[in-house]
Design a protein around this motif. Structure first.
Motif, PDB file in Angstrom:
ATOM      1  N   ASN A  91      54.747  64.229  32.138  1.00 28.82           N
ATOM      2  CA  ASN A  91      54.136  64.410  33.455  1.00 28.82           C
ATOM      3  C   ASN A  91      53.070  63.352  33.709  1.00 28.82           C
ATOM      4  OD1 ASN A  91      53.773  65.609  35.978  1.00 28.82           O
ATOM      5  ND2 ASN A  91      52.326  67.133  35.211  1.00 28.82           N
ATOM      6  N   ILE A 107      61.248  66.449  31.183  1.00 26.79           N
ATOM      7  CA  ILE A 107      61.149  67.909  31.260  1.00 26.79           C
ATOM      8  C   ILE A 107      62.529  68.494  31.556  1.00 26.79           C
ATOM      9  CG2 ILE A 107      60.170  69.845  32.545  1.00 26.79           C
ATOM     10  CD1 ILE A 107      57.676  68.102  32.987  1.00 26.79           C
ATOM     11  N   SER A 142      53.283  69.332  27.807  1.00 25.02           N
ATOM     12  CA  SER A 142      53.859  69.318  29.149  1.00 25.02           C
ATOM     13  C   SER A 142      54.934  70.380  29.292  1.00 25.02           C
ATOM     14  CB  SER A 142      54.437  67.933  29.451  1.00 25.02           C
ATOM     15  OG  SER A 142      54.682  67.776  30.828  1.00 25.02           O
ATOM     16  N   CYS A 145      53.386  73.688  29.973  1.00 26.61           N
ATOM     17  CA  CYS A 145      52.948  73.827  31.366  1.00 26.61           C
ATOM     18  C   CYS A 145      54.112  73.971  32.330  1.00 26.61           C
ATOM     19  CB  CYS A 145      52.122  72.607  31.779  1.00 26.61           C
ATOM     20  SG  CYS A 145      50.517  72.439  30.984  1.00 26.61           S
ATOM     21  N   ASN A 146      55.191  73.225  32.087  1.00 23.95           N
ATOM     22  CA  ASN A 146      56.236  73.067  33.092  1.00 23.95           C
ATOM     23  C   ASN A 146      57.570  73.694  32.740  1.00 23.95           C
ATOM     24  OD1 ASN A 146      54.775  71.053  34.975  1.00 23.95           O
ATOM     25  ND2 ASN A 146      54.572  70.092  32.969  1.00 23.95           N
ATOM     26  N   ASP A 165      48.824  67.102  33.621  1.00 25.25           N
ATOM     27  CA  ASP A 165      48.968  68.471  33.118  1.00 25.25           C
ATOM     28  C   ASP A 165      47.615  69.163  33.033  1.00 25.25           C
ATOM     29  OD1 ASP A 165      51.726  68.668  32.906  1.00 25.25           O
ATOM     30  OD2 ASP A 165      51.780  67.780  30.907  1.00 25.25           O
ATOM     31  N   ASP A 168      46.771  70.120  36.679  1.00 22.95           N
ATOM     32  CA  ASP A 168      47.699  70.932  37.470  1.00 22.95           C
ATOM     33  C   ASP A 168      48.380  72.059  36.709  1.00 22.95           C
ATOM     34  OD1 ASP A 168      47.160  69.162  39.562  1.00 22.95           O
ATOM     35  OD2 ASP A 168      48.822  67.838  38.993  1.00 22.95           O
ATOM     36  N   CYS A 169      48.175  72.181  35.420  1.00 22.40           N
ATOM     37  CA  CYS A 169      48.924  73.157  34.634  1.00 22.40           C
ATOM     38  C   CYS A 169      48.670  74.577  35.138  1.00 22.40           C
ATOM     39  CB  CYS A 169      48.543  73.055  33.159  1.00 22.40           C
ATOM     40  SG  CYS A 169      49.554  74.083  32.081  1.00 22.40           S
ATOM     41  N   PRO A 171      51.233  77.635  34.495  1.00 15.57           N
ATOM     42  CA  PRO A 171      52.513  78.252  34.137  1.00 15.57           C
ATOM     43  C   PRO A 171      52.618  79.681  34.650  1.00 15.57           C
ATOM     44  CG  PRO A 171      51.048  78.242  32.255  1.00 15.57           C
ATOM     45  CD  PRO A 171      50.359  77.452  33.328  1.00 15.57           C
TER      46      PRO A 171
END
Length: 341
Positions: A91, A107, A142, A145-146, A165, A168-169, A171
């Motif tokens: 990311n 990802i 990452s 998180c994604n 990350d 903006d993380c 989850p």
């Protein structure tokens, strides 16, 4: 869309398959180790290499444990970035150090490969994990998180969270996270002073990252000083953070004295019966939590929460005028906020 090309490679003390997986109009290489003891609904562990490297040298890190516990090991190879180096796109920002470094969808690739292997070998979707070294550690963070619905726990060795990350993380489920760092790591220092190696800047110190995840998952942090081994490992573990009352989303941090930017695996006597140090701790972490359900984050979970304090990314208490701050609430949740002037 997906096909396999299998080439069997025989090496001393190691037997694995080199295969390919079609993703985004490219054949992606990965190395797979399947032990003879494999059972139905077995775990799957991804091991992600560092920058410049390939997956070919990483299967053996977990071979001893895979034979002992009957799980599959997958070590993919990253594609070339725009500088011609194998990498993982954790990311990262489109422009890094003024260059367009990468636009690879790793990802998507790793998630799709994991789902494919689950179906191909009857592996348990609730026991699919990712760990990695350096850039592979960034990638594992990452995935937490994604892609937390695919990778149910992650571990990073000498890695960290990318700037995107960290900012903006968010989850929708919480997965257990683990970090191994060394006090002498000058490539990804534990204090966050990574410069260009942070792949865009903005990565905080590792303690702030672990505190953020621990608070988000409702963990209570503790510390153990001067942990002692039986003198057959090269590094002394001096700090351990863990002890989470919500053990479905535990956070652990191991800090090793005088360890640099390495995967800690060497032993003084080179005894092959002694497991790889990092692999042993990572596997123990994964399996302790593998049977537990993930924690879902509900939208109304924080309706009646009260704010306890505001801190910056270094854990220092701040006031309401601070531009970037983390708010901690009495239900164990945290929120990152920007104050616009």
């Amino acid at each position: 869309m997906k096909k396999l090309l299998t080439i069997f490679i025989l090496l001393p003390l190691l037997c694995f398959s080199q295969l390919s997986f079609d993703w985004d109009n490219q054949e992606r290489e990965y190395f797979l180790y399947i032990p003879e003891s494999l059972q139905e609904d077995a775990p799957l562990v991804f091991v992600l290499h560092g920058y410049y490297d390939t997956g070919s040298g990483w299967v053996d890190k977990f071979q001893y444990l895979a034979d002992l516990h009957g799980f599959v090991v997958c070590a993919p190879t990253g594609l070339l970035d725009n500088n011609g180096n194998t990498h993982w796109n954790a990311n990262f920002s489109p422009l890094i150090l003024g260059q367009n470094m990468t636009s690879v969808d790793d990802i998507g690739f790793l998630s799709s490969l994991a789902i494919f292997l689950q179906g191909e070998y009857d592996l348990d979707p609730n026991k699919t994990f990712s760990c990695g070294f350096s850039n592979g550690g960034f990638m594992s963070w990452s995935l937490a998180c994604n892609a937390p619905n695919v990778f149910r726990a992650i571990a990073s060795v000498a890695g960290s969270m990318s700037a995107n990350d960290w900012e903006d993380c968010n989850p929708d489920v919480l997965v257990p996270v683990m970090q191994i760092s060394g006090t002498n790591d000058d490539i990804i220092p534990i204090d966050g002073s990574t410069g260009g190696w942070s792949f865009g800047g903005g990565t905080p110190d590792i303690y702030s990252i672990m505190n953020f995840w621990s608070n988000m998952s409702g963990c209570i942090a503790s510390e153990t000083i001067n942990w002692e081994f039986d003198n057959y490992y090269d590094y002394e573990l001096i700090n351990y953070y863990g002890n989470c009352f919500n053990n479905t989303a535990e956070s652990r941090l191991y800090v090793f004295n005088e360890m640099g930017h390495v995967w800690p695996s060497n032993t003084f006597n080179n005894d092959e019966s002694i497991p790889d140090l990092a692999a042993e701790y990572i596997w123990s972490f994964f399996m302790q939590l593998a049977a537990q359900p993930l924690v879902e984050i509900e939208e109304d979970f924080n309706c009646n929460k009260d704010k306890l304090k505001e801190i910056d990314i270094l854990g220092r208490e701040v006031n309401s005028k601070t531009v970037l701050k983390i708010e901690i609430y009495n239900d164990g949740s945290v929120e990152k906020k920007y104050v616009l002037k």
